[in-house]
Design an enzyme around this catalytic site. Sequence first.
Site, PDB file in Angstrom:
ATOM      1  N   ASP A 278     -19.097 -44.670  -2.819  1.00 56.13           N
ATOM      2  CA  ASP A 278     -19.740 -45.149  -4.041  1.00 56.13           C
ATOM      3  C   ASP A 278     -20.996 -45.956  -3.697  1.00 56.13           C
ATOM      4  O   ASP A 278     -21.012 -46.686  -2.703  1.00 56.13           O
ATOM      5  CB  ASP A 278     -18.761 -46.018  -4.835  1.00 56.13           C
ATOM      6  CG  ASP A 278     -19.253 -46.294  -6.242  1.00 56.13           C
ATOM      7  OD1 ASP A 278     -20.115 -45.543  -6.731  1.00 56.13           O
ATOM      8  OD2 ASP A 278     -18.771 -47.266  -6.856  1.00 56.13           O
TER       9      ASP A 278
ATOM     10  N   ASN B 152     -17.403 -36.248 -13.003  1.00 55.44           N
ATOM     11  CA  ASN B 152     -18.838 -36.203 -12.684  1.00 55.44           C
ATOM     12  C   ASN B 152     -19.556 -35.042 -13.360  1.00 55.44           C
ATOM     13  O   ASN B 152     -20.798 -35.020 -13.415  1.00 55.44           O
ATOM     14  CB  ASN B 152     -19.051 -36.110 -11.172  1.00 55.44           C
ATOM     15  CG  ASN B 152     -18.684 -37.391 -10.446  1.00 55.44           C
ATOM     16  OD1 ASN B 152     -18.301 -37.393  -9.290  1.00 55.44           O
ATOM     17  ND2 ASN B 152     -18.781 -38.525 -11.149  1.00 55.44           N
TER      18      ASN B 152
END
Length: 367
Positions: free
Chosen positions: A48, A96
């Site tokens: 991340d 996503n």
Amino acid sequence: MPSMHLSHIRKWLLQSPPAEWAIMQLRELLVGALRQGPVPQHVAFVMDGNRRFARNHQIETVEGHSLGFEALARILEVCYKSGVKVVTIYAFSIENFKRSQYEVDALMSMAKVKLSQLAQHGDLLDRYGASIRILGQRELLKPDVLETIDRAVKLTSANRDAILNVCIPYTSRNEITTAIRDTVYEYSRPILPPPQQPRPFSETHIAHTIRSRHLSAASHLRTDSPSSGATSDTEDSTVSSSTTLHPDSPPDLHLPSDDFDQKLQPIYPDPEFITSEVLNSHMFTADNPPLELLVRTSGVERLSDFMLWQCHENTEIVFLKCLWPEFDLWTFLPVLVEWQWRRKKGEERGRGTKGLRERKIASIKGS
């Protein structure tokens, strides 16, 4: 936050030949020291911070993701060289797909290129004998992406020393749902016993043998009767002979029989035997060692639907402030050292508890 120019200068200095040699020697020394202690056999990463890194350094989001893949290559080398057997990365979440189409297409194109590079002969995965495995909903990928990924998987399929699990596209809820669905399907299929063969001493078989012998004896008696009734006897004998059963002949299928007429009832697996081990055998990571260390960068302290099933009571979960493109050996080294320290403390505590229990048992026996 240092500017991009300072980062370039620092990178240029670190890439000078003397600095590279010194850093390489120091890295080898540190990794060798790590191998002397316990090493987690399964490590997972939530990579991340690529987009935030790009915003902070005023570069394109795609460039931030590209730098993230470079950080992945560095960390994979550290893991495999230190003795880690399985590395699982959260490459792309099913969620996503809600991002912009431009970013999704760019990520998929980058995944194609980077996985192909990693799988090439003589490259990172080949050097450490690591094979690529894809965990997730493959049917959500485009055909060209799936073809490239399958090619990379095939290129590394002969490697047996380590594993790289690439979760793309993946969520843990989807994995658990799939495992439960597969388990329900398995336990809904009947288990049919093997076909029953006629038993030589069964009641039906004995009755059939006696009957066939009686019919055979009656046929012989009619054949030896006087000639005055020859015509009628011959007719009766013909009828009797047509119904005579040889002792070795198969039983009449129209006879009432427990062995042949009774239909086999299907038997289903007992759902009481569905345990966590059964569900675990249907997970994507079924043949992997237990997850021992999970690391997430960017300072966000949540799992984001990743490895929820695999995290157990002994899994160390570490949240780091650095962004993923900044993650390297010097950031990862303290995490591994602390994990080793905790593991050694746990083993010492376990040995102490075991020794105390043995001493108590010995004192009870002695008294």
